[in-house]
Design a protein around this motif. Structure first.
Motif, short mmCIF file in Angstrom:
data_model
loop_
_atom_site.label_atom_id
_atom_site.label_comp_id
_atom_site.label_asym_id
_atom_site.label_seq_id
_atom_site.Cartn_x
_atom_site.Cartn_y
_atom_site.Cartn_z
N TYR A 185 37.22 -26.35 100.26
CA TYR A 185 36.16 -27.13 99.63
C TYR A 185 35.68 -26.63 98.26
O TYR A 185 35.13 -27.40 97.48
N ARG A 231 29.97 -33.99 99.37
CA ARG A 231 29.27 -32.71 99.25
C ARG A 231 28.74 -32.42 97.86
O ARG A 231 27.77 -31.68 97.70
N SER A 243 36.77 -34.09 105.48
CA SER A 243 35.91 -34.87 104.57
C SER A 243 35.53 -36.17 105.27
O SER A 243 35.92 -37.26 104.87
N SER A 270 32.16 -36.90 106.40
CA SER A 270 30.74 -37.24 106.39
C SER A 270 30.57 -38.71 106.04
O SER A 270 31.24 -39.25 105.16
N PRO A 313 29.22 -32.43 107.66
CA PRO A 313 29.71 -32.28 106.30
C PRO A 313 30.19 -30.89 105.97
O PRO A 313 30.92 -30.69 105.00
N VAL A 328 28.34 -26.01 102.01
CA VAL A 328 28.41 -26.45 100.62
C VAL A 328 28.31 -25.23 99.71
O VAL A 328 27.37 -24.43 99.82
#
Length: 477
Positions: free
Chosen positions: A112, A155, A325, A327, A472, A475
């Motif tokens: 990510y 995100r 991915s 969310s 999610p 982050v």
């Protein structure tokens, strides 16, 4: 060497050199700490205030030369373009994962962090070079790059004004298991060609037009048992499994299976290829299972020992949920004015298009939005290639949408022969609309097709990973 102290992404620029040619540019190369390599091209004469970042395919490990967008005309000019290796270097083999065996930071950069970090760094360098940040920023990626596109919208909703997420590997938790499963159900290449001919003979016309392609593979009701005597009993079982997709005790382990019409692409995805010695699916699965998709310090697996079951699915979740991915909360991306184009080939042999339809249904209720569009390209394989339609590029449509406000009502797909000649054009309309032949003129000319209602399939799929849609994940700053 120059250092950029970008918050959360300190960067060392190793080189910057002017490169001549049709578009003269400053070629910037460097590393975002700790180990994210990148290349950024800055046009010296034709820059028009746009930034375009490309996604990374496979397990990355190499920087794909970022190309300047073409065909937009003088009004578009040239954008600054960039790409990254996603935090590790294995340029000789995109399937290599040995770098991930004991390096959590390298994993997280792939999962990510790297695309987001590159967007921050590129904008900082662009501002330093041109005196101001880009006016508009775009992302374009397919497969793992498509996953990155969705991830950025979910995100990091302020990174990009427009995002293309093609054939997204969004279901990372299940996708590695799916690759192992299809690799174990392969059949010989000569039988694949036989099967494909039978499928096309049975199903080419089910969409109302005999044109060498099946508009939606779900229309096809072909049964491999009709080839009894030409396929062995075991091969018939394997083919039926491939079309149905994996399950355990009646629970689907992936939201899709191999599409009817995709069979020719199995010859290199499921079966050994000259380049790697075995099929792409086996390479992806084996390397990921050995080094990447289980938590560091926990027992890992391999293609030889892996069995795709509910139990193994759950063992994959703790690590791979970081890469998913899925969310459904894109409210901030919408509020920021972001525009999203998702597209997927209907004959994708690597990432079944049904998974993307399932996500789209859950995200939007299956309808086009003022900020999002989905396009399904008939006959196309994974990211490109196919029986008839082989290329699809909605980038110019995305730019028009972001900067002019005109949502794309269609995008033209192109089919080329092996010599590179265009042999077919066909409009692709926002899903669930489809292209309908007007009844006259060449079926290879996009001008002879109009939009028509879809076939009315239910796109929501019950499967083992439904709870993953609301995670999610972590982050990065």
């Amino acid at each position: 060497m120059r250092t950029f102290d970008v918050p959360g992404a300190r960067t060392r620029v190793a080189s910057a050199a002017v490169v001549g040619g049709a578009t003269e540019f400053c070629d910037v190369r460097g590393t975002i700490e700790p180990n994210i390599g990148f290349q950024l091209k800055l046009p010296t004469r034709t820059y028009q205030g746009r930034y375009l970042q490309y996604g990374c395919g496979g397990f990355c490990g190499a920087i794909d030369d970022p190309a300047f967008p073409q065909g937009c005309g003088p009004a578009f000019g040239d954008a600054a373009v960039a790409a990254t290796d996603d935090g590790h270097q294995s340029p000789e083999n995109r399937f290599d994962t040995t770098w991930a065996a004991n390096d959590q930071q390298a994993r997280d950069d792939l999962f990510y962090r790297a695309p987001h970090a590159l967007s921050k760094v590129s904008k900082a360098v662009i501002k330093a070079f041109y005196g101001k940040a880009p006016a508009k920023s775009y992302f374009n990626g397919c497969s793992n790059g498509g996953r990155e596109g969705l991830l950025l919208a979910q995100r990091y909703p302020h990174d990009f004004d427009g995002i293309i997420a093609a054939a997204p590997a969004a279901y990372y938790t299940a996708l590695i298991g799916y690759q192992a499963w299809i690799a174990r159900n392969s059949i010989p290449n000569d039988k694949i060609f036989l099967l494909h001919s039978a499928v096309m003979k049975a199903c080419d016309g089910v969409d109302g037009l005999v044109d060498g392609q099946i508009e939606d593979p779900r229309l096809c009701k072909f049964d491999a048992g009709s080839l009894s005597g030409q396929l062995t009993a075991d091969e018939i079982v394997r083919v039926r499994r491939l079309y149905a997709g994996p399950s355990d005790r009646g629970v689907r382990l992936y939201p899709g299976g191999q599409p009817y019409g995709s069979e020719i692409s199995w010859t290199f995805w499921l079966n050994p290829s000259p380049e790697f010695g075995r099929g792409f699916a086996a390479e992806l699965a084996d390397n990921a299972l050995k080094h990447l998709v289980y938590p560091i310090g926990r027992p890992h697996s391999s293609l030889d020992s892996f069995s795709f079951t509910l139990s193994e699915f759950r063992r994959l979740v703790p690590e791979t949920v970081k890469a998913n991915s899925l969310s459904l909360d894109l409210r901030e991306f919408r509020r920021a004015g972001g525009k999203l184009i998702i597209w997927h080939g209907a004959d994708d042999q690597a990432i079944p298009f049904e998974g993307t339809l399932d996500y789209w249904q859950r995200l939007t209720g299956g309808r086009s939005q003022d900020w999002a569009r989905l396009f399904v390209v008939p006959s196309m394989w994974h990211c490109g290639g196919g029986d008839t339609l082989t290329e699809f590029d909605p980038f110019h449509s995305l730019v028009s949408w972001v900067e002019g406000g005109a949502a794309p009502s269609r995008v033209i797909a192109t089919g080329r022969d092996q010599a590179g000649n265009v042999v077919r054009t066909r409009p692709v309309f926002p899903y669930p609309l489809r292209a309908r032949y007007v009844g006259s003129g060449s079926v290879d000319d996009a001008a002879n097709f109009v939009a028509a209602p879809g076939f009315g399939f239910s796109d929501r799929i019950r499967w083992a990973g439904e709870d993953l849609y609301h995670r999610p994940g972590p982050v990065a700053p």
